[in-house]
Write a protein that holds these residues in place. Structure first.
Motif, PDB file in Angstrom:
ATOM      1  N   GLU A 202       0.941  -1.234   0.136  1.00 10.44           N
ATOM      2  CA  GLU A 202       0.002   0.034   0.162  1.00 10.44           C
ATOM      3  C   GLU A 202       0.802   1.352   0.064  1.00 10.44           C
ATOM      4  O   GLU A 202       0.600   2.264  -0.278  1.00 10.44           O
ATOM      5  CB  GLU A 202      -1.063   0.050   1.310  1.00 10.44           C
ATOM      6  CG  GLU A 202      -0.410   0.009   2.629  1.00 10.44           C
ATOM      7  CD  GLU A 202      -0.199  -1.589   2.882  1.00 10.44           C
ATOM      8  OE1 GLU A 202      -0.255  -1.806   4.178  1.00 10.44           O
ATOM      9  OE2 GLU A 202      -0.276  -2.258   2.331  1.00 10.44           O
ATOM     10  N   ASN A 203       1.991   0.962   0.195  1.00 14.17           N
ATOM     11  CA  ASN A 203       2.810   2.278   0.013  1.00 14.17           C
ATOM     12  C   ASN A 203       3.809   2.483  -1.012  1.00 14.17           C
ATOM     13  O   ASN A 203       4.668   3.389  -1.362  1.00 14.17           O
ATOM     14  CB  ASN A 203       4.167   2.174   1.552  1.00 14.17           C
ATOM     15  CG  ASN A 203       3.418   2.465   2.631  1.00 14.17           C
ATOM     16  OD1 ASN A 203       2.418   3.173   2.975  1.00 14.17           O
ATOM     17  ND2 ASN A 203       3.789   1.530   3.717  1.00 14.17           N
ATOM     18  N   LEU A 204       3.540   1.571  -2.033  1.00 11.80           N
ATOM     19  CA  LEU A 204       4.046   1.711  -3.461  1.00 11.80           C
ATOM     20  C   LEU A 204       3.282   2.708  -3.989  1.00 11.80           C
ATOM     21  O   LEU A 204       2.628   2.113  -5.090  1.00 11.80           O
ATOM     22  CB  LEU A 204       4.217   0.317  -3.956  1.00 11.80           C
ATOM     23  CG  LEU A 204       5.381  -0.569  -3.274  1.00 11.80           C
ATOM     24  CD1 LEU A 204       5.462  -1.784  -3.852  1.00 11.80           C
ATOM     25  CD2 LEU A 204       6.517   0.184  -3.413  1.00 11.80           C
ATOM     26  N   GLU A 227       6.729 -11.405  -2.655  1.00 16.58           N
ATOM     27  CA  GLU A 227       5.530 -11.044  -3.339  1.00 16.58           C
ATOM     28  C   GLU A 227       5.429  -9.458  -3.402  1.00 16.58           C
ATOM     29  O   GLU A 227       5.037  -8.751  -4.335  1.00 16.58           O
ATOM     30  CB  GLU A 227       4.271 -11.405  -2.341  1.00 16.58           C
ATOM     31  CG  GLU A 227       3.889 -12.820  -2.295  1.00 16.58           C
ATOM     32  CD  GLU A 227       2.609 -13.056  -1.590  1.00 16.58           C
ATOM     33  OE1 GLU A 227       1.967 -12.376  -0.986  1.00 16.58           O
ATOM     34  OE2 GLU A 227       2.258 -14.357  -1.631  1.00 16.58           O
ATOM     35  N   PHE A 228       6.329  -8.556  -2.442  1.00 15.71           N
ATOM     36  CA  PHE A 228       6.444  -7.103  -2.468  1.00 15.71           C
ATOM     37  C   PHE A 228       7.082  -6.726  -3.678  1.00 15.71           C
ATOM     38  O   PHE A 228       6.833  -5.965  -4.478  1.00 15.71           O
ATOM     39  CB  PHE A 228       6.746  -6.868  -1.017  1.00 15.71           C
ATOM     40  CG  PHE A 228       7.326  -5.139  -1.183  1.00 15.71           C
ATOM     41  CD1 PHE A 228       6.369  -4.338  -0.679  1.00 15.71           C
ATOM     42  CD2 PHE A 228       8.447  -4.885  -1.536  1.00 15.71           C
ATOM     43  CE1 PHE A 228       6.704  -2.981  -0.818  1.00 15.71           C
ATOM     44  CE2 PHE A 228       8.848  -3.534  -1.403  1.00 15.71           C
ATOM     45  CZ  PHE A 228       7.867  -2.370  -1.081  1.00 15.71           C
ATOM     46  N   THR A 229       8.360  -7.704  -3.680  1.00 14.20           N
ATOM     47  CA  THR A 229       9.146  -7.223  -5.102  1.00 14.20           C
ATOM     48  C   THR A 229       8.562  -7.468  -6.367  1.00 14.20           C
ATOM     49  O   THR A 229       8.424  -6.499  -7.069  1.00 14.20           O
ATOM     50  CB  THR A 229      10.420  -8.093  -4.818  1.00 14.20           C
ATOM     51  OG1 THR A 229      11.091  -7.759  -3.654  1.00 14.20           O
ATOM     52  CG2 THR A 229      11.349  -7.686  -5.976  1.00 14.20           C
ATOM     53  N   HIS A 233       7.661  -4.579  -8.998  1.00 13.91           N
ATOM     54  CA  HIS A 233       8.069  -4.541 -10.347  1.00 13.91           C
ATOM     55  C   HIS A 233       7.105  -4.427 -11.363  1.00 13.91           C
ATOM     56  O   HIS A 233       7.156  -3.992 -12.423  1.00 13.91           O
ATOM     57  CB  HIS A 233       8.935  -6.047 -10.700  1.00 13.91           C
ATOM     58  CG  HIS A 233      10.143  -5.971 -10.194  1.00 13.91           C
ATOM     59  ND1 HIS A 233      10.758  -7.069  -9.726  1.00 13.91           N
ATOM     60  CD2 HIS A 233      11.204  -5.148  -9.898  1.00 13.91           C
ATOM     61  CE1 HIS A 233      11.901  -6.986  -9.382  1.00 13.91           C
ATOM     62  NE2 HIS A 233      12.368  -5.625  -9.389  1.00 13.91           N
ATOM     63  N   ASP A 234       5.797  -4.913 -11.191  1.00 13.48           N
ATOM     64  CA  ASP A 234       4.621  -4.774 -11.889  1.00 13.48           C
ATOM     65  C   ASP A 234       4.209  -3.079 -12.084  1.00 13.48           C
ATOM     66  O   ASP A 234       3.750  -2.904 -12.987  1.00 13.48           O
ATOM     67  CB  ASP A 234       3.322  -5.402 -11.229  1.00 13.48           C
ATOM     68  CG  ASP A 234       3.407  -6.886 -11.287  1.00 13.48           C
ATOM     69  OD1 ASP A 234       4.076  -7.296 -12.414  1.00 13.48           O
ATOM     70  OD2 ASP A 234       2.600  -7.597 -10.674  1.00 13.48           O
ATOM     71  N   LYS A 235       4.707  -2.491 -11.079  1.00 16.00           N
ATOM     72  CA  LYS A 235       4.422  -1.002 -11.061  1.00 16.00           C
ATOM     73  C   LYS A 235       5.800  -0.112 -11.694  1.00 16.00           C
ATOM     74  O   LYS A 235       5.818   0.905 -11.465  1.00 16.00           O
ATOM     75  CB  LYS A 235       4.060  -0.488  -9.779  1.00 16.00           C
ATOM     76  CG  LYS A 235       2.815  -1.022  -9.358  1.00 16.00           C
ATOM     77  CD  LYS A 235       2.108  -0.111  -8.081  1.00 16.00           C
ATOM     78  CE  LYS A 235       1.799   1.198  -8.515  1.00 16.00           C
ATOM     79  NZ  LYS A 235       1.286   1.961  -7.250  1.00 16.00           N
ATOM     80  N   GLY A 258      14.180 -11.288  -6.574  1.00 18.14           N
ATOM     81  CA  GLY A 258      13.972 -10.392  -7.334  1.00 18.14           C
ATOM     82  C   GLY A 258      14.398  -8.963  -7.200  1.00 18.14           C
ATOM     83  O   GLY A 258      14.385  -7.987  -8.062  1.00 18.14           O
ATOM     84  N   ALA A 259      15.446  -8.584  -6.353  1.00 16.75           N
ATOM     85  CA  ALA A 259      15.906  -7.422  -5.941  1.00 16.75           C
ATOM     86  C   ALA A 259      16.870  -7.084  -7.276  1.00 16.75           C
ATOM     87  O   ALA A 259      17.387  -7.876  -7.942  1.00 16.75           O
ATOM     88  CB  ALA A 259      16.971  -7.570  -4.707  1.00 16.75           C
ATOM     89  N   ASP A 260      16.697  -5.444  -7.500  1.00 15.80           N
ATOM     90  CA  ASP A 260      17.478  -5.392  -8.724  1.00 15.80           C
ATOM     91  C   ASP A 260      18.922  -4.769  -8.134  1.00 15.80           C
ATOM     92  O   ASP A 260      19.859  -4.982  -9.141  1.00 15.80           O
ATOM     93  CB  ASP A 260      16.799  -3.972  -9.075  1.00 15.80           C
ATOM     94  CG  ASP A 260      15.371  -4.359  -9.750  1.00 15.80           C
ATOM     95  OD1 ASP A 260      15.173  -5.026 -10.816  1.00 15.80           O
ATOM     96  OD2 ASP A 260      14.586  -4.047  -8.953  1.00 15.80           O
TER      97      ASP A 260
END
Length: 957
Positions: A202-204, A227-229, A233-235, A258-260
């Protein structure tokens, strides 16, 4: 007079030329005295009349006695503070043969790859180790510290963001406070908003471009962010993760969820805490970011013979190329510390690293079970090495009892934190239990540790347990006995040219003696084993050392106070500009954003100005390489309403004392700006003049140049800044340890005093040289440079000189005319390797030139040997000019020549093996062989490989 009063001077050991050699050199220069040469070189109007007011010079024996007394004032308690710093076991084979070995710590940055293959391999091992443990495709060869690595990650992701309207960097509340401090500093000039909020979907919001996660968190907890990552990425929001390499031996690596970008500190891999540094940070990212990654990358390529070879790739010194468009101002890395960390991984291997991590984790679980058995509440359900206990209003009593046992815990409100490390023993756990038991009115006997150890529970969730292999390359699985490790270290060392072999005549980089006595105290436990956040009453020795060094450097520079927080020269530039920014803002001058920079400036200058949010306006230089004063004046007046500063190097980057420097400073002040002096060439000022005396407002000092901290193959460095009195209130502060006033800027580095442990080197140098010795060092540096100039200017044009024909401490040899017959300046650099020398600085600050700086530490004999080599190379060029040698098939174009090439069965070259290997007589007695032929840079950049290739690749090569 009796010899009973004789005391050996350290100055005579540090300064290379003997008194007899000085007389010979002065005769060659046509002057009657050293003072006459200095009068011809340094403008009269900036010469100080009074000698430096410093304590009487100490002998080496006396200094070691003094520093031992200072060290005794540091109380080294057992540290369980954590917060990114942990006590370690440095294997003796690494301490003796790397950390304490001038064959490793006196090397220069590996820009000349052919004589740096050992170091490059060790750094490639570091990159491989980081990539393996983080689960990402690409890693660089180290950054300065974890906090600045986080800032580099933030800026890289900000620059690469797809939504150009997004300006928020979402940061977990459970971040190390020093990292948050530095992020806030670096965010301000670019308008990035640091938003501290829970890592929750919700903070993204749409204004977020990236999120920052600490894993494990600063409070020790670990969580699943997969899941957060994925949602981020979807956003099109990227993820930057700060992590702990030791924890990743047991935890799922961030790259796998998934970290960049993954950053952190490799200190835990065998590098002492040292009151904050130096330590090698790491930076790993996805392959798609390889063109954006900050710092240095070591890559695999081949040499001219098709053999396996390494070199620095892609972003190498990109700030010198892109200047104010650079994505980073990084010049110094932490190569020596990265090398130590890589050797730690090689020595222990994957099984050893996993065993160490498992033991840390098991002792943490044991402490958790035991203290909970005493009735305390522990807040972390899932963790690696850090626990948080609720001590309530008894926190003060518990702290006192811990101190009675010389234990340091981490305290926040009514919570006590305990971080377990590699040095923790079962007996330490018993003592911790004893401390907690006493507060409850119990004893340690109320808990059966052996019984608890037999039934420890799993606390790492299954989804966070590491399942992938790491450190699988044979390099990490071959050298686990000490004899094997010793031979491996020595095999790499033998491939590198260092100050152990010959002078390294690099202009602008000052490769002077790093005396053994200066280095010895760095390895002492009372300097090495102190946590940077240890209670103040345990750090009296460090405070005395830092205060004395502050006073001495203020006397030398003419400034009011120093900040030791910047841990590289480039970091010092940035800190100085941010201090100037804060000063202008305090006066309501929020629009002063113009920075004037001469065209000849170091590439880090415009890069630093850009990072500080300033707009760079370039000032012209005249045909003699000096600042065009009229152009400067016109631009200062034009931008007077918005003038922030001038960045000026003195003596100039061209190696000349510019005579109108006082007028230049006054022009800036008259138009409302401040003068930032780049201290890269401070070694030509010490004792003769000073930045404060000249009129500068702030100056950084490269302690790894002027004040003898070694280069270590590309770091450690220190870049403290000195400031005039009006700027003192704005010096960097620190979130954890208050070191400045309320107006001070936020931190620029992770530790309050930067890489504090190596400050002892500069402290030793100044204490043993004294006022006269330091001043003589400056004079000898100028003498040596002018002696080389006199010897070489008959053979090579020297580009710039002062009004009396003298250079300062360095000179520029013009090699551009040789291009007419196909000889490039790089050919001269490579051929010098055959003569046993590292090349001078190539094509900086003028393309097609060599910038030579001999330093005061070199004797006349070594200067003559270097001149003989360059004169011989000039004769080889003349052979090409006269048609006696082919323009493409000659000894320069094929240089350097390896032993394998020269002794091979096939030799079809138009010159002899003798000419290739032994062009001058001295080489018969002392030959350093480059380990590879000329390296193919372009091939390596086309197919970047920046981790150890599989063993099959070696076989194919």
């Amino acid at each position: 007079m009796s010899n009973v009063f004789y005391q050996e001077k350290f100055e005579d050991r540090h300064n290379g030329p003997s008194s007899a050699q000085v007389e010979e050199m002065l005769t060659a220069l046509g002057v009657s005295s050293l003072e006459e040469l200095i009068q011809q070189t340094v403008p009269t109007q900036i010469r100080k009349k009074e000698p430096l007011k410093l304590p009487k010079a100490l002998s080496e024996v006396a200094y070691l006695e003094k520093i031992a007394q200072i060290a005794e004032k540091n109380k080294v308690f057992k540290s369980f503070i954590g917060q990114g710093y942990h006590d370690v076991v440095l294997p003796g084979v690494i301490q003796r043969n790397v950390f304490e070995n001038p064959g490793w710590y006196t090397q220069y940055t590996p820009y000349q790859a052919e004589i740096a293959q050992g170091r490059l391999q060790a750094l490639l091992n570091f990159q491989t180790m980081v990539s393996d443990l983080t689960g990402l495709e690409i890693a660089n060869a180290s950054l300065l510290d974890e906090a600045t690595a986080a800032a580099e990650g933030m800026f890289m992701l900000y620059s690469a963001r797809k939504n150009k309207d997004a300006h928020v960097f979402l940061v977990t509340p459970h971040i190390f406070p020093q990292t948050l401090d530095v992020l806030q500093t670096r965010a301000v000039p670019f308008g990035v908003e640091i938003r501290v909020a829970d890592i929750a979907v919700e903070n993204l919001t749409d204004d977020v471009f990236a999120a920052f996660i600490q894993y494990p968190a600063a409070d020790g907890t670990i969580a699943d962010y997969k899941e957060f990552t994925a949602y981020a990425h979807d956003k099109e929001i990227t993820i930057c993760v700060a992590t702990d390499l030791m924890a990743l031996a047991l935890l799922t690596p961030p790259g796998e969820w998934g970290a960049d970008v993954v950053i952190g500190n490799s200190q835990r891999f065998g590098v002492p805490m040292g009151f904050g540094g130096p330590h090698a940070a790491f930076f790993a990212t996805k392959d798609s970011f390889k063109r954006n990654i900050p710092g240095r990358i070591i890559g695999v390529t081949t040499d001219a013979n098709g053999e396996y070879a390494l070199r620095m790739a892609l972003q190498t010194r990109e700030q010198h190329i892109r200047r104010d468009k650079a994505s980073s101002n990084i010049c110094t890395a932490q190569a020596l510390l990265a090398i130590m960390a890589s050797f730690y991984a090689v020595y222990h291997g994957p099984k050893g690293i996993q065993a160490i991590a498992s033991r840390i984790h098991d002792l943490t679980k044991l402490a958790d079970a035991a203290i909970q058995a005493l009735g305390y509440t522990q807040h972390n359900k899932a963790y690696f090495d850090t626990l948080r206990f609720d001590a309530g209003d008894q926190i003060g009593t518990l702290k006192g009892e811990a101190l009675n046992h010389e234990f340091n815990f981490f305290y926040l409100d009514q919570i006590v934190g305990i971080s377990i490390d590699e040095t923790t023993t079962f007996q330490d756990i018993q003592t911790i239990v004893k401390v907690f038991a006493k507060i409850k009115g119990k004893t340690a006997h109320d808990v059966d540790l052996n019984a608890l150890a037999a039934k420890l529970q799993v606390v790492i969730p299954e989804e966070l347990e590491r399942s992938s292999a790491y450190l699988t390359h044979p390099i990490f699985n071959s050298y686990h006995s000490e004899s094997e490790m010793l031979r491996y270290i020595k095999s790499l060392e033998a491939k590198d040219l260092s100050l152990c072999h010959s002078m390294i005549p690099l202009g602008s980089c000052t490769m002077k003696l790093n005396a053994t006595t200066e280095m010895v105290p760095v390895t002492w436990a009372r300097f090495g084993c102190l946590h940077p956040f240890a209670p103040v009453d345990q750090t009296s020795g460090y405070m005395q050392l830092i205060n004395e060094l502050n006073d001495w450097l203020c006397e030398i520079t003419g400034f009011a106070k120093m900040s030791f927080q910047p841990n590289s020269g480039a970091q010092g530039e940035y800190a100085g500009l941010m201090v100037i920014r804060a000063y202008h803002h305090s006066r309501g001058d929020f629009d002063r954003n113009i920075c004037l920079i001469p065209a000849s400036a170091h590439g880090t200058n415009p890069a630093s100005a850009s990072m500080a949010g300033l707009k760079v306006v370039v000032v012209k230089c005249d045909e003699r390489g000096n600042i065009d004063v009229e152009d400067l004046k016109a631009k200062a007046i034009e931008h007077a309403a918005n003038l922030n500063s001038l960045m000026v190097t003195y003596p100039s980057t061209h190696g000349v004392f510019e005579e109108p420097i006082v007028e230049i400073c006054q022009i800036i002040h008259d138009n409302g700006g401040q003068v930032y002096m780049d201290g890269a060439n401070m070694n030509a000022q010490v004792g003769l003049t000073s930045p404060g005396y000249i009129g500068a407002d702030v100056c950084h000092l490269n302690l790894h140049k002027t004040f003898c901290i070694p280069h270590g193959g590309g770091g450690p460095g220190m870049g403290p800044i000195g400031v005039a009195a009006h700027l003192v209130p704005f010096l960097p502060n620190h979130e954890v340890v208050e070191i400045s006033g309320e107006e001070g800027i936020s931190a620029v580095s992770a530790a309050p005093f930067g890489s504090a442990s190596i400050l002892v080197i500069s402290h030793a140098y100044i204490a043993m040289m004294g006022s006269e010795g330091l001043t003589n060092a400056t004079k000898y540096a100028i003498l040596n440079a002018n002696y080389i100039k006199a010897n070489l200017e008959k053979h090579y044009p020297v580009l710039y000189a002062g009004s009396n024909g003298r250079c300062a401490h360095e000179m520029i040899l013009d090699c551009r005319s040789f291009k007419q017959v196909g000889i490039e300046v790089a050919d001269i650099a490579k051929r010098l390797m055959d003569y046993g020398f590292h090349a001078p600085t190539v094509s900086f600050p003028v393309a097609g030139t060599l910038m030579v700086e001999p330093t005061e530490s070199e004797s006349k004999a070594e200067l003559d040997r270097f001149c003989e080599a360059l004169i011989a190379i000039r004769a080889e060029i003349a052979a090409v000019e006269q048609g006696q040698a082919d323009q493409k098939d000659n000894v320069l174009k094929h240089a350097p020549h390896t032993a394998r090439t020269v002794t091979g069965d096939d030799w079809d070259r138009p010159y002899s093996r003798q000419t290739a290997a032994y062009p001058v007589e001295y080489l018969r007695m002392n030959k350093f062989w480059p380990s590879v032929g000329r390296v193919n840079d372009s091939q390596g950049d086309r197919t970047l490989i920046c981790s150890c290739p599989p063993i099959e690749a070696y076989a194919e090569a």
